[in-house]
Design a protein around this motif. Sequence first.
Motif, PDB file in Angstrom:
ATOM      1  N   ASP A  82      36.121  68.546  11.545  1.00  0.00           N
ATOM      2  CA  ASP A  82      36.644  69.711  12.278  1.00  0.00           C
ATOM      3  C   ASP A  82      37.302  69.276  13.584  1.00  0.00           C
ATOM      4  O   ASP A  82      38.373  69.742  13.945  1.00  0.00           O
ATOM      5  CB  ASP A  82      35.500  70.702  12.589  1.00  0.00           C
ATOM      6  N   HIS A  85      40.615  67.492  13.128  1.00  0.00           N
ATOM      7  CA  HIS A  85      41.659  68.487  12.851  1.00  0.00           C
ATOM      8  C   HIS A  85      42.308  68.954  14.154  1.00  0.00           C
ATOM      9  O   HIS A  85      43.531  68.982  14.286  1.00  0.00           O
ATOM     10  CB  HIS A  85      41.017  69.662  12.088  1.00  0.00           C
ATOM     11  N   THR A  86      41.468  69.268  15.146  1.00  0.00           N
ATOM     12  CA  THR A  86      42.040  69.750  16.413  1.00  0.00           C
ATOM     13  C   THR A  86      42.771  68.622  17.151  1.00  0.00           C
ATOM     14  O   THR A  86      43.759  68.863  17.832  1.00  0.00           O
ATOM     15  CB  THR A  86      40.960  70.347  17.350  1.00  0.00           C
ATOM     16  N   HIS A  90      46.537  68.260  12.108  1.00  0.00           N
ATOM     17  CA  HIS A  90      46.696  68.293  10.649  1.00  0.00           C
ATOM     18  C   HIS A  90      45.359  68.712  10.068  1.00  0.00           C
ATOM     19  O   HIS A  90      44.320  68.351  10.610  1.00  0.00           O
ATOM     20  CB  HIS A  90      46.959  66.886  10.097  1.00  0.00           C
ATOM     21  N   SER A  91      45.359  69.388   8.941  1.00  0.00           N
ATOM     22  CA  SER A  91      44.069  69.710   8.344  1.00  0.00           C
ATOM     23  C   SER A  91      43.432  68.426   7.790  1.00  0.00           C
ATOM     24  O   SER A  91      44.134  67.488   7.402  1.00  0.00           O
ATOM     25  CB  SER A  91      44.220  70.768   7.252  1.00  0.00           C
ATOM     26  N   ALA A  93      40.691  67.218   5.004  1.00  0.00           N
ATOM     27  CA  ALA A  93      39.829  67.603   3.880  1.00  0.00           C
ATOM     28  C   ALA A  93      38.518  66.842   4.016  1.00  0.00           C
ATOM     29  O   ALA A  93      38.523  65.624   4.228  1.00  0.00           O
ATOM     30  CB  ALA A  93      40.514  67.256   2.565  1.00  0.00           C
ATOM     31  N   GLU A 114      48.697  63.179   4.189  1.00  0.00           N
ATOM     32  CA  GLU A 114      47.505  64.021   4.344  1.00  0.00           C
ATOM     33  C   GLU A 114      46.270  63.165   4.641  1.00  0.00           C
ATOM     34  O   GLU A 114      46.241  61.966   4.373  1.00  0.00           O
ATOM     35  CB  GLU A 114      47.297  64.885   3.097  1.00  0.00           C
TER      36      GLU A 114
END
Length: 404
Positions: A82, A85-86, A90-91, A93, A114
């Motif tokens: 998490d 991500h910030t 980018h997200s 997984a 990714e």
Amino acid sequence: MAKKSIRDIEVTGKRCLVRVDFNVPLDEKDGRMVITDDTRIRETLPTIKYLIEHGAKVILCSHLGRPKGQRSEKESLRPVADHLHTLIGHSVAFSHDTIGAVPAQIIAHMKNGEVALLENVRFEAGEEKNDETLSKALAGLAEIYVNDAFGSAHRAHSSTAGIAAFLPAVSGLLMEKEITYLHDELENPERPFVVILGGAKVNDKIAVINRLLDKADTIIIGGGMAYTFRKLVQGITLGKSLYKPEWEPIAQAALDKAKARGVKLLIPVDAMITDAFDFDAKKIGATKFTAVTESIPDGWEGVDIGPESVKLFAAEIAKAKTVIWNGPMGVFEIPEASKGTFAIAEEIAANRGAKTIIGGGDSVKAVKNAGVADKVTFISTGGGASLELLEGKTLPGVAAINDK
Ligand code: AMP
């Protein structure tokens, strides 16, 4: 050392398993685990960003804590996914298994650029045993292995070393820098080359002293280990200062070697002494400075270098073209005994004409606390790994990386 890095190979479209060091401190707040210091994650961002920009499929793998082969929710890497991500925008997984069908499925659906993060590799019992089955299973997820976890490079585990037997293996950008500054730059340093060593125990640092006696022009010894040298050279008594009779022959051998090689070996000439200190409570009793080469009275102990020692060391640091520092000059965790260590941090940072390398552990804390972290050339992220590299040891995680 001429190891291959991600910049030496084609990564576009490739599944890259990147071993990083996301072993960050976590605190439980309102039933959630919260990251209290994300430095280690930030240190790996250049590698992650490079791989994203070059269109790799980035599969991140790390350990966290010491779960000893057992799944433990408090040591899950999910909060890191998490947070990452910030940081990267980018997200990310998250695969709640480290190996097997779950990550394989996630990876099969990844597009170029990714990012995925595998669950804590130490949930797997094979990791710390460098188990071949686990190494193969990890390797099976990827086409390229990237090692960017310098802080774990002194351990031969599946994800730090074993996996490299089954994939092309290259270093990440952080690992590359660590090898450059803690090894390559010290092979043919710009001179004068000044080495500053401190810390508690002579026996912990003697291998580094011995190796760097082969390379340095000057070695400065401070901290708790300096008292054994002071007894031998200055003939003073040490009171309660850190000292063991068995350290004397070790220190004497270093003094002899320095003399034989023409290396200047500098030790403190004065000390800040106290009649009591409580490390855990960070409390100190009465304090005073000894005069130059004055003995330390019974019942008192040296907890920091004094102003004359700072002057002596500073003059040497100012002349250097290369400086490496490992280990504090005193019990710097206690504010009253931190002045010598911070003064040395400032002297190192003040020499802008030199390559200044902070070789891991407590000296890193000292440089940061002194507020001069942005004024030195390089700060190592390793503790044990830095020390072993400085000792000239082969680190399994570095050896596993392919040569250029
Ligand atoms: P090291 O891990 O060997 O680099 O040692 C770091 C530790 O050495 C720090 O926790 C310091 O508090 C400790 N230290 C440095 N100087 C002294 C001293 N004069 N007496 C006792 N401990 C010291």
